[in-house]
Design a protein around this motif. Sequence first.
Motif, mmCIF file in Angstrom:
data_model
loop_
_atom_site.group_PDB
_atom_site.id
_atom_site.type_symbol
_atom_site.label_atom_id
_atom_site.label_comp_id
_atom_site.label_asym_id
_atom_site.label_seq_id
_atom_site.Cartn_x
_atom_site.Cartn_y
_atom_site.Cartn_z
ATOM 1 N N ILE A 28 44.144 15.402 23.214
ATOM 2 C CA ILE A 28 43.631 16.378 24.178
ATOM 3 C C ILE A 28 44.298 17.714 23.890
ATOM 4 N N ARG A 29 43.472 18.728 23.669
ATOM 5 C CA ARG A 29 43.980 20.066 23.384
ATOM 6 C C ARG A 29 43.941 20.920 24.654
ATOM 7 N N CYS A 30 44.962 21.755 24.836
ATOM 8 C CA CYS A 30 45.029 22.652 25.997
ATOM 9 C C CYS A 30 45.396 24.053 25.510
ATOM 10 N N ASN A 31 44.566 25.022 25.839
ATOM 11 C CA ASN A 31 44.780 26.386 25.370
ATOM 12 C C ASN A 31 44.509 27.404 26.479
ATOM 13 N N ILE A 32 44.826 28.650 26.180
ATOM 14 C CA ILE A 32 44.789 29.724 27.171
ATOM 15 C C ILE A 32 44.017 30.909 26.613
ATOM 16 N N VAL A 33 43.163 31.490 27.429
ATOM 17 C CA VAL A 33 42.567 32.796 27.130
ATOM 18 C C VAL A 33 43.099 33.777 28.163
ATOM 19 N N SER A 34 43.698 34.865 27.694
ATOM 20 C CA SER A 34 44.283 35.862 28.582
ATOM 21 C C SER A 34 43.535 37.188 28.435
ATOM 22 N N PRO A 35 42.614 37.463 29.342
ATOM 23 C CA PRO A 35 41.881 38.732 29.278
ATOM 24 C C PRO A 35 42.747 39.893 29.753
ATOM 25 N N GLY A 36 42.379 41.066 29.299
ATOM 26 C CA GLY A 36 42.872 42.289 29.903
ATOM 27 C C GLY A 36 41.805 42.803 30.855
ATOM 28 N N SER A 37 41.683 44.106 30.971
ATOM 29 C CA SER A 37 40.684 44.703 31.859
ATOM 30 C C SER A 37 39.284 44.278 31.424
ATOM 31 N N THR A 38 38.552 43.679 32.358
ATOM 32 C CA THR A 38 37.219 43.132 32.076
ATOM 33 C C THR A 38 36.257 43.583 33.162
ATOM 34 N N ASN A 39 35.023 43.815 32.789
ATOM 35 C CA ASN A 39 34.019 44.367 33.696
ATOM 36 C C ASN A 39 33.559 43.324 34.720
ATOM 37 N N THR A 40 34.402 43.100 35.708
ATOM 38 C CA THR A 40 34.117 42.137 36.779
ATOM 39 C C THR A 40 34.386 42.794 38.131
ATOM 40 N N ASP A 41 33.966 42.118 39.193
ATOM 41 C CA ASP A 41 34.253 42.622 40.544
ATOM 42 C C ASP A 41 35.751 42.798 40.756
ATOM 43 N N MET A 42 36.538 41.865 40.209
ATOM 44 C CA MET A 42 37.996 41.925 40.356
ATOM 45 C C MET A 42 38.551 43.214 39.759
ATOM 46 N N GLN A 43 38.063 43.586 38.586
ATOM 47 C CA GLN A 43 38.517 44.805 37.930
ATOM 48 C C GLN A 43 38.054 46.057 38.684
ATOM 49 N N ARG A 44 36.810 46.048 39.137
ATOM 50 C CA ARG A 44 36.269 47.243 39.801
ATOM 51 C C ARG A 44 36.958 47.532 41.138
ATOM 52 N N LYS A 45 37.614 46.533 41.705
ATOM 53 C CA LYS A 45 38.392 46.762 42.926
ATOM 54 C C LYS A 45 39.524 47.760 42.692
ATOM 55 N N LEU A 46 39.939 47.896 41.429
ATOM 56 C CA LEU A 46 41.044 48.791 41.096
ATOM 57 C C LEU A 46 40.595 50.221 40.845
ATOM 58 N N TRP A 47 39.299 50.482 40.885
ATOM 59 C CA TRP A 47 38.776 51.786 40.491
ATOM 60 C C TRP A 47 38.625 52.765 41.651
ATOM 61 N N ASN A 48 39.012 52.360 42.848
ATOM 62 C CA ASN A 48 38.926 53.243 44.018
ATOM 63 C C ASN A 48 37.543 53.846 44.219
ATOM 64 N N GLY A 49 36.536 53.012 44.039
ATOM 65 C CA GLY A 49 35.167 53.444 44.289
ATOM 66 C C GLY A 49 34.465 54.103 43.119
ATOM 67 N N ALA A 50 35.155 54.294 42.002
ATOM 68 C CA ALA A 50 34.534 54.930 40.837
ATOM 69 C C ALA A 50 33.466 54.020 40.234
ATOM 70 N N GLU A 51 32.436 54.631 39.654
ATOM 71 C CA GLU A 51 31.343 53.871 39.047
ATOM 72 C C GLU A 51 31.568 53.613 37.564
ATOM 73 N N ILE A 52 32.438 54.402 36.946
ATOM 74 C CA ILE A 52 32.739 54.229 35.522
ATOM 75 C C ILE A 52 34.223 53.916 35.370
ATOM 76 N N VAL A 53 34.582 53.428 34.200
ATOM 77 C CA VAL A 53 35.970 53.038 33.963
ATOM 78 C C VAL A 53 36.872 54.269 34.070
ATOM 79 N N PRO A 54 37.868 54.234 34.939
ATOM 80 C CA PRO A 54 38.770 55.392 35.067
ATOM 81 C C PRO A 54 39.502 55.693 33.764
ATOM 82 N N LYS A 55 39.778 56.967 33.558
ATOM 83 C CA LYS A 55 40.464 57.427 32.349
ATOM 84 C C LYS A 55 41.811 56.731 32.178
#
Length: 249
Positions: free
Chosen positions: A167-194
């Motif tokens: 049995i193999r067990c592995n990990i994927v570790s994303p960074g910033s990804t275009n999801t609801d979770m990420q957009r919560k950090l944008w303070n209402g912005a519609e595009i990725v903050p600078k």
Amino acid sequence: MDKKIVLITGAGKGIGKATVKKFLKEGFIVIATDKVWENKIENNFVYCYEMDVTDRNSIKYVVNKIEKEIGSIDVLVNAAGIFETLSVGQTSVVQWENIFSVNSTGVFNVTQIITDKMQKRKKGSVVIVSSNASKFPRKYMAAYAASKAAASMYIKCLALELSEYNIRCNIVSPGSTNTDMQRKLWNGAEIVPKAVLEGDLKNYRLGIPLRKIAEPNEIADAIYFLASDAAGHITMEELTVDGGATMGV
């Protein structure tokens, strides 16, 4: 059926939903689970269940039902997770425990119950979704980062214990990804903050060398690779998918 079966947690949206689509495309029967379903996925090869990763009875009920009525689970993908930005001083014990209950204990619950069945068959593959925050300190993310770090190390230890069962067990570790979770950090912005793309020295955070955030399907592709036979000699590994944001560490 000659199709393999994958169980995916957190399948209702974001990375989990993209992972459902990827495994469907690759010919799997998909057991899509989430705590609450707003819009179930309509497909003859997708079975949607409500399942709470913090409730072991909920997990056992779903897993036993699947194995009895559909077939044995070949692959587990744990994409369920929650996120909050809080300073350490602002974090209550309840908030800390809630984040750990999903991101760490939830991973323990699901993997322990499902790999117990995999051990009897002496085959299986597990992939969890962690975060690049598990490797680098982040302001206002202590509980989240710590919970993901705990889950990552747990999976590596689990992989070592289960290696003798194939049995193999592995990990994927994303960074910033275009999801609801990420957009919560944008303070209402519609595009990725600078600051996300170019970095924020005030908060000791580097930018993203590729100058873009990931799309959920890109994370799903990485998950599928590690789960698949193409990664048949890979276990205990962490694949970071963050456009170079953590500089390859």
